[in-house]
Structure formats: structure tokens, C-alpha cells
Design an enzyme around this catalytic site. Structure first.
Site, PDB file in Angstrom:
ATOM      1  N   CYS A   2       0.846  -1.192   0.000  1.00 31.06           N
ATOM      2  CA  CYS A   2       0.000   0.000   0.000  1.00 31.06           C
ATOM      3  C   CYS A   2       0.881   1.242   0.000  1.00 31.06           C
ATOM      4  CB  CYS A   2      -0.944   0.093   1.198  1.00 31.06           C
ATOM      5  SG  CYS A   2      -2.094  -1.251   1.311  1.00 31.06           S
ATOM      6  N   ARG A  27       3.745  -0.409  -4.897  1.00 35.35           N
ATOM      7  CA  ARG A  27       3.510  -0.912  -3.547  1.00 35.35           C
ATOM      8  C   ARG A  27       2.186  -1.678  -3.434  1.00 35.35           C
ATOM      9  NH1 ARG A  27       6.769   1.783   0.236  1.00 35.35           N
ATOM     10  NH2 ARG A  27       5.312   1.189   1.844  1.00 35.35           N
ATOM     11  N   TRP A  78      -2.647  -2.826  -1.561  1.00 37.37           N
ATOM     12  CA  TRP A  78      -2.347  -4.254  -1.652  1.00 37.37           C
ATOM     13  C   TRP A  78      -3.168  -4.886  -0.536  1.00 37.37           C
ATOM     14  CZ3 TRP A  78      -0.420  -8.393   1.139  1.00 37.37           C
ATOM     15  CH2 TRP A  78      -0.022  -9.500   0.387  1.00 37.37           C
ATOM     16  N   ASN A 104      -1.501   2.406   5.426  1.00 32.66           N
ATOM     17  CA  ASN A 104      -0.598   1.352   4.957  1.00 32.66           C
ATOM     18  C   ASN A 104      -0.162   0.565   6.179  1.00 32.66           C
ATOM     19  OD1 ASN A 104       1.638  -0.118   3.971  1.00 32.66           O
ATOM     20  ND2 ASN A 104       2.994   1.638   4.232  1.00 32.66           N
ATOM     21  N   GLY A 105      -0.341  -0.767   6.146  1.00 32.41           N
ATOM     22  CA  GLY A 105       0.085  -1.578   7.290  1.00 32.41           C
ATOM     23  C   GLY A 105      -1.064  -2.422   7.800  1.00 32.41           C
ATOM     24  N   GLU A 485      17.807 -17.171  -8.460  1.00 28.30           N
ATOM     25  CA  GLU A 485      17.312 -15.838  -8.788  1.00 28.30           C
ATOM     26  C   GLU A 485      16.629 -15.844 -10.168  1.00 28.30           C
ATOM     27  OE1 GLU A 485      16.608 -13.280  -7.365  1.00 28.30           O
ATOM     28  OE2 GLU A 485      16.592 -11.691  -8.852  1.00 28.30           O
ATOM     29  N   LYS A 489      12.767 -14.829 -10.915  1.00 27.45           N
ATOM     30  CA  LYS A 489      12.361 -13.797 -11.897  1.00 27.45           C
ATOM     31  C   LYS A 489      11.304 -14.352 -12.826  1.00 27.45           C
ATOM     32  CE  LYS A 489      13.463 -11.064 -10.378  1.00 27.45           C
ATOM     33  NZ  LYS A 489      14.275 -10.686  -9.279  1.00 27.45           N
ATOM     34  N   GLU A 492       7.871 -15.031 -10.967  1.00 30.06           N
ATOM     35  CA  GLU A 492       7.102 -13.891 -10.461  1.00 30.06           C
ATOM     36  C   GLU A 492       6.511 -13.031 -11.566  1.00 30.06           C
ATOM     37  OE1 GLU A 492       9.068 -10.888  -8.007  1.00 30.06           O
ATOM     38  OE2 GLU A 492      10.941 -11.242  -9.055  1.00 30.06           O
ATOM     39  N   HIS A 508      18.534 -36.584  -7.612  1.00 35.35           N
ATOM     40  CA  HIS A 508      17.897 -36.886  -6.314  1.00 35.35           C
ATOM     41  C   HIS A 508      16.413 -36.522  -6.327  1.00 35.35           C
ATOM     42  CE1 HIS A 508      21.788 -37.889  -4.681  1.00 35.35           C
ATOM     43  NE2 HIS A 508      22.246 -36.803  -5.296  1.00 35.35           N
ATOM     44  N   LYS A 607       5.960  -4.233  -4.295  1.00 31.80           N
ATOM     45  CA  LYS A 607       7.419  -4.045  -4.255  1.00 31.80           C
ATOM     46  C   LYS A 607       7.979  -4.189  -2.841  1.00 31.80           C
ATOM     47  CE  LYS A 607      11.347  -2.689  -6.206  1.00 31.80           C
ATOM     48  NZ  LYS A 607      12.033  -3.750  -6.980  1.00 31.80           N
TER      49      LYS A 607
HETATM   50  C1  AGP Z   1      12.153  -9.975  -6.194  1.00 32.89           C
HETATM   51  O1  AGP Z   1      12.050  -9.668  -7.512  1.00 32.89           O
HETATM   52  C2  AGP Z   1      11.125  -9.394  -5.310  1.00 32.89           C
HETATM   53  N1  AGP Z   1      10.797  -8.067  -5.557  1.00 32.89           N
HETATM   54  C3  AGP Z   1      11.298  -9.740  -3.835  1.00 32.89           C
HETATM   55  O2  AGP Z   1      11.718 -11.066  -3.713  1.00 32.89           O
HETATM   56  C4  AGP Z   1      12.222  -8.822  -3.010  1.00 32.89           C
HETATM   57  O3  AGP Z   1      13.562  -9.029  -3.346  1.00 32.89           O
HETATM   58  C5  AGP Z   1      11.985  -9.109  -1.521  1.00 32.89           C
HETATM   59  O4  AGP Z   1      10.641  -8.829  -1.230  1.00 32.89           O
HETATM   60  C6  AGP Z   1      12.887  -8.315  -0.613  1.00 32.89           C
HETATM   61  O5  AGP Z   1      12.671  -6.948  -0.735  1.00 32.89           O
HETATM   62  P1  AGP Z   1      13.678  -5.916  -0.095  1.00 32.89           P
HETATM   63  O6  AGP Z   1      14.989  -6.119  -0.777  1.00 32.89           O
HETATM   64  O7  AGP Z   1      13.090  -4.569  -0.370  1.00 32.89           O
HETATM   65  O8  AGP Z   1      13.755  -6.239   1.363  1.00 32.89           O
END
Ligand code: AGP
Length: 612
Positions: A2, A27, A78, A104-105, A485, A489, A492, A508, A607
Site C-alpha cells: 500500500c 507498492r 495491496w 498502509n500496514g 534468482e 524472476k 514472479e 535426487h 514491491k
Molecule cells: C524480487 O524480484 C522481489 N521483488 C522480492 O523477492 C524482493 O527481493 C523481496 O521482497 C525483498 O525486498 P527488499 O529487498 O526490499 O527487502
């Protein structure tokens, strides 16, 4: 999660609120809304489900436009409590619509507060935790309190993490806002003032900011900003300037932020190295302010992409500094009753500096006596205020939900830390250190070359994913965290199941997944890891896998097993993870855009993860 924004000023209220929301949309984008004071004694609320463009359309279609409004607040959501719907969208109102609130929260004691309000005859319109704030404010305003008095009192009743802003029809030209744990900044202007969840939201309007700390609130009018504790005691705080260029948050000709940020990686690495590599070939991390010579153990805590950077950090720190390194997912570490002492250095990595689990892990680390170094991209963020020392990555704002440039910058920062630890513990000879520093200096150019050499091959690689039902990313050594990683990517932003595995683990279990609809992305570095990966990948090919190989251009054996090769320049091991990462980001981008998806705003995500 949010985003909130607020404005008090003149004719550009709607422009500021909408642009602020647009820059905060990363956000959360389940719904968006505005509450404004179009004149004395009135509030108007507009809310829409879905991304911000729905609200933009509603603003544009509003009969007669808003004209000059005295003050306003905005929200991009969100969803935590209550599904995305217009009733659950913010702002929420109390007192027959005379007071409006954005939040927000999470208000953890909302159920108890709601029961109390319902007993007093208050009816609820939404399933959100936020609505209690609006009604509690309304009760106090009706009882004769000023907006600021009522706000401070209500904030003290709330438990959990929150940033809240409110306006009242009866106090035109005033916005109040306060916070605990969730972020909030006040932007300072001439004849206008602003507030938002983050600095980037306001960069088009001001570069002067004041932080609001935990349990503090700001009373904002067009000519004044007054900070006070929730209890009312005044707070004095100096403003600070932010030198980020507003263009840094524009697309600048790229089709989306993800492409833009991928292409900004050479510059992000350059900026993160700037001033930290001395003329003498040594690393200078004196800015961190922590004596590294006494470090006997390192624990890295982080989430998501930052966790993957941490896994690479382990590799380099153990190699150069010969200290044991553990890497923990922050949400696990925080509840693990961690062991620590002043010889333990906890490295907390967070792009945003506001991820709830990472902040809680920092608290837990301090609680057991460890020292904490934060690696973050956000100056002034919550983590910078909690940690004993800070190492900033300097990538500029990252808008796309999927992290790209901040990942490579985190890896570079960890590389620097590993070298500095090695030097201070005398486990890395000066000559070797100079060599490593020399290699690191090449990183921006080599990453640029990787971007260029992969660009023409993405179509072909993406075609392998057209009919895919899952995919595997394989690597060994430094290529293993990169595989994790790469898989993150892809999943997501394209919603295609993808798993990262150490190539040696295939037999395994995961090899059972292999058929022609489970493409394999294989990462070939150099040395023993490359050789072993090659045999593991050959075994998948023998079982029908189609392989995308990320390999050096002269690696004929890797090309021999691959359906498509994404070539990267041959580089020393220090920067291998950086050049291997680029093709995976670009491949994920290609697959997602081929599927017609919005790469910047993947479904269900936000984000900054500011709730547990
Ligand atoms: C990855 O693409 C994501 N956006 C997510 O995994 C992100 O790295 C994670 O939420 C951590 O965020 P931060 O680095 O702001 O703590």
C-alpha cells in the site's frame, strides 16, 4: 505494501496526488482512491478497484473536474484485510463522511476496536482493519477534539505497523499523518506541502524532506509542517535534501521499468563501486563505521532476491575472509531464537529498507548481541536507522516489482565487504586483493556486453517456453544462487512454475520432471563447476529436455547440449554471477511479455513487503 500520499496547497492537488500514486503503485495495485476537500465543509471520495488507470479514468470522467481543492489524500492498495473491492478500497470514511483516512500496514487490534465501536452503534461498510481508524477519529471529532488531537489519541490506541493520513471536512487545508513501523516522509514546498510513503513519489515536486519517526505525527498545512509525538510533545527535526533525478522514475523511452532497470545495471554497479575502490588498489569501506577485524562469524538475513544475493555473499566472504557464513531467510531467522555475540556480524540486505521480516530479523540480531550491517538502496529507510552500520547500493529508485539492478548492486556490495573483511582479517594477501579489485572494476563494461550479446537471442529462447508447464534453472558454485534468482524472476513475472536447483541434485528427484515441456536453463561458468554442470545437463538432454545454455561464447560443449545459447563474455570468477544474471532477467522479461503480461506489476505482489 500500500502507498499513501497527501497534499495541501493550490491548484495542482489532483496532479500531485495522482502522480504520487502512480509512483507508489509498485507498492500495491488492487485498488486506488482519493479523498479531497473541494471546498470548506465538504469531502469527496473517489475509489476504484484495479490498477490506478481505473481511478484515472474516474477522475477524468468526473463531471466538471475537481478544480482547486484545499487538501487531499490518496491510496494505492495491496489487500490484506478484505478482498479487492470498492467497499474495501481506501480512503475509508467515518462520521457520515466528514473524516477520511488512508492507511498502509496492519492494525492488529482492529477486531477488538471494531467490537467496541459496534457496541456504541457504529455501522461498518468494509471488511478492512482501516475503517476502525475512521470511526474512532469521527467519535473524537464529534466530541469536540481538533483533527490533530483526535488523530494522536487514535494512533495511541492502535497496535501493529501503520502509516495513516487523514483529512476532515471541518478543518479545511490540513492533513494529519503519523506512523509506527510503516514508512512516511513529509515533502516541503513553497506555499504547499506533501506527504508520502516514500521519497520517489514526490520527486517531481520537491527535493526537501523531513522524516517522521515511529510514534510521531505531522500536522501539515500549506504554510507549515508541525511534528509531534502521538502524545502531543513537539519534535524538532532538520529537513534533508534528496539528489535523485526525477527522470530516474520516468521510463525514458523504455517500454517498461523492468527493461529500463535491466539496462541501468552497468551504471548501478559503477555507482555502487564509486569511491569505494582506492587508487592504491584497495577497498575503502570506512563509511560503514564497524570494526570488521573482530568478526568471527557472519549471518546474512534477507528475503527474496536479496536472500539470493546473500547466498553469493557467503561464497565470497568464506573464500576471502575465511569466516563461517550462514544465510537465513529473514522470516525464519526472526523466530529462530538466534545465537549471537559481538563477534557476530549480521548483514541485513533489503533494497527497500522496509521489509517487515528483515527489520524484525535486525531486531532479533540486536537482541542477541550481534552487530548489524544493513545493505540497502534506500537512504533514510527504516533499516538504516536500526543498523549499526550502513552500506548503500546506489542504483537510484527501482520501480519494477521484480528486482534487477538492485540485485547486481547488492552482489557488488557483498563482494566489497568480503574483500574488506579479508583484508582486515589478513586472510587476503594485498596482491590478490589488488587483482580482485581490478576484476571488479571491469564489471560495468562486462555487464553491458552481456546485455548486448543476449539481446538478439531472446526470441528463440522464449519460444522454448511457449508450451512449457514448468522449468528448471541449474547451476553449481556461484551459478547456483544465480539459478535461484533466475527461477524467481521467471515465476514472479510470467507465472510459469520455475525451480532453481544445484545441478548435482537433479538425480535426487527433480530429473523426474524432465520432458520436452520442461525446459532447462543451464548456467555454465568455468572450472570444475562448469564441467560437472555439463554432465548433469547432458543427463537431462538424454531424457528429452530442451536447454537454454547461458555460457561463454567459446564454450563449444555447452553449445553442443543446448537448443539455444545465450552468450555472455568470458570473465573472472568474481564477476561471473553478474554476467550470468543478466540473460536470466532478460529471458524472464521476454517470456512474460510474449505472454502479454504486465512485467512491472505482476499479480498478487507488491514491491515492498511491509506486512508479515
Ligand atoms: C524480487 O524480484 C522481489 N521483488 C522480492 O523477492 C524482493 O527481493 C523481496 O521482497 C525483498 O525486498 P527488499 O529487498 O526490499 O527487502
Amino acid at each position: 505494501m500500500c502507498g499513501i500520499v497527501g497534499y495541501v496547497g493550490g491548484s495542482r492537488s489532483i496532479e500531485v496526488l495522482m502522480e504520487g500514486l502512480q509512483r507508489l503503485e509498485y507498492r500495491g495495485y488492487d485498488s486506488a482512491g482519493l479523498a479531497v476537500q473541494p471546498g470548506e465543509g465538504r469531502l469527496e471520495v473517489l475509489r476504484r478497484v484495479g490498477p490506478l488507470r481505473e481511478l484515472e479514468r474516474a477522475v477524468a470522467e468526473r463531471n466538471g473536474g475537481f478544480g482547486e481543492v484545499l487538501a487531499g489524500i490518496g491510496h494505492t492498495r495491496w489487500a490484506t484485510h478484505g478482498r479487492p473491492s470498492e467497499e474495501n478500497a481506501h480512503p475509508h470514511v467515518g462520521g457520515d463522511g466528514r473524516v477520511a483516512v488512508v492507511h498502509n500496514g496492519i492494525v492488529e487490534n482492529h477486531a477488538e476496536l471494531r467490537k467496541g465501536l459496534e457496541r456504541r452503534g457504529v455501522g461498518f461498510r468494509s471488511e478492512t482493519d482501516t475503517e476502525v481508524i475512521a470511526h474512532l477519529l469521527a467519535e473524537r471529532l464529534e466530541g469536540g477534539a481538533s483533527l490533530a488531537e483526535a488523530f494522536g489519541e487514535v494512533m495511541e490506541m492502535l497496535e501493529g505497523a501503520f502509516a495513516v493520513a487523514a483529512i476532515s471536512a471541518d478543518e479545511p487545508g490540513t492533513v494529519v499523518a503519523g506512523r509506527r513501523q510503516s514508512p512516511l516522509v513529509v515533502g516541503l514546498g513553497e506555499g504547499e506541502n506533501f506527504l508520502a510513503s516514500g521519497v520517489p513519489a514526490l520527486l517531481g515536486f520537491t527535493h526537501r524532506f523531513v522524516l517522521v519517526e515511529n510514534d510521531e505525527m505531522a500536522v501539515v498545512t500549506r504554510s507549515s509542517v508541525e511534528l509531534r509525538r502521538f502524545g502531543g510533545e513537539p519534535v524538532e527535526r532538520e529537513p534533508f535534501e534528496v539528489d535523485w533525478d526525477p527522470e530516474a522514475v520516468e521510463l525514458g523511452g523504455f517500454p517498461d521499468y523492468m527493461s529500463k532497470e535491466i539496462h541501468e545495471q552497468p551504471q548501478a554497479i559503477r555507482a555502487t563501486l564509486d569511491g569505494r575502490l582506492g587508487e592504491d588498489g584497495m577497498v575503502d569501506l570506512s563509511e560503514v563505521g564497524i570494526d570488521l577485524s573482530g568478526v568471527e562469524r557472519v549471518v546474512v538475513v534477507a528475503c527474496g532476491t536479496a536472500y539470493h544475493a546473500g547466498l553469493l555473499g557467503k561464497y565470497f566472504i568464506e573464500r576471502y575472509a575465511r569466516v563461517p557464513v550462514e544465510v537465513a531467510v529473514a522470516s525464519e531467522y526472526r523466530y529462530s531464537d538466534p545465537v549471537g555475540d559481538p563477534g557476530t556480524l549480521v548483514v541485513a540486505i533489503s533494497q527497500s529498507g522496509e521489509t517487515t521480516d528483515t527489520l524484525a530479523a535486525v531486531d532479533a540480531a540486536k537482541g542477541c548481541g550481534a552487530r548489524v550491517l544493513a545493505i540497502t538502496n534506500t537512504r533514510g529507510s527504516l533499516i538504516t536507522r536500526e543498523a549499526d552500520g550502513v552500506l548503500l547500493t546506489r542504483t537510484g529508485p527501482e520501480i519494477c516489482v521484480a528486482a534487477t539492478k538492485t540485485f547486481v548492486a547488492q552482489v557488488v556490495a557483498l563482494d566489497l565487504l568480503a574483500m574488506e573483511l579479508g583484508r582486515s582479517r589478513e586472510t587476503l594477501a594485498e596482491e590478490r586483493l589488488r587483482e580482485l579489485v581490478g576484476e571488479l572494476r571491469l564489471a560495468p563494461e562486462r555487464v553491458q556486453e552481456a546485455i548486448e550479446s543476449v539481446s538478439g537471442r531472446l526470441d528463440e529462447a522464449s519460444a522454448l517456453f511457449e508450451e512449457a508447464r514448468c522449468s528448471l534453472f541449474l547451476g553449481r558454485g556461484v551459478a547456483y544462487p544465480v539459478a535461484l534468482e533466475g527461477a524467481l524472476k521467471l515465476k514472479e513475472i510470467s507465472y510459469l512454475p520455475a525451480e532453481g536447483y544445484p545441478a548435482g541434485e537433479m538425480k535426487h528427484g527433480p530429473i523426474a520432471l524432465i520432458d520436452e515441456r520442461c525446459p532447462v536453463v543451464a548456467l555454465f561458468g568455468s572450472g570444475i563447476h562448469r564441467e560437472k554442470t555439463l554432465s548433469n545437463v547432458q543427463e537431462t538432454v538424454a531424457r528429452g529436455a530442451r536447454v537454454v545454455a547461458v555460457a561463454f561464447p567459446d564454450d563449444e560443449e555447452a553449445s553442443g547440449v543446448a537448443s539455444v545459447v545465450l552468450p555472455v563474455p568470458r570473465v573472472p570468477e568474481t564477476i561471473v554471477p553478474l554476467v550470468l544474471t543478466v540473460p536470466l532477467q532478460m529471458l524472464a522479461h521476454e517470456v512474460a511479455t510474449d505472454r502479454g503480461l504486465d512485467v512491472d506489476k505482476p499479480r498478487n505482489l507488491a514491491k515492498s513487503v511491509t506486512v508479515e
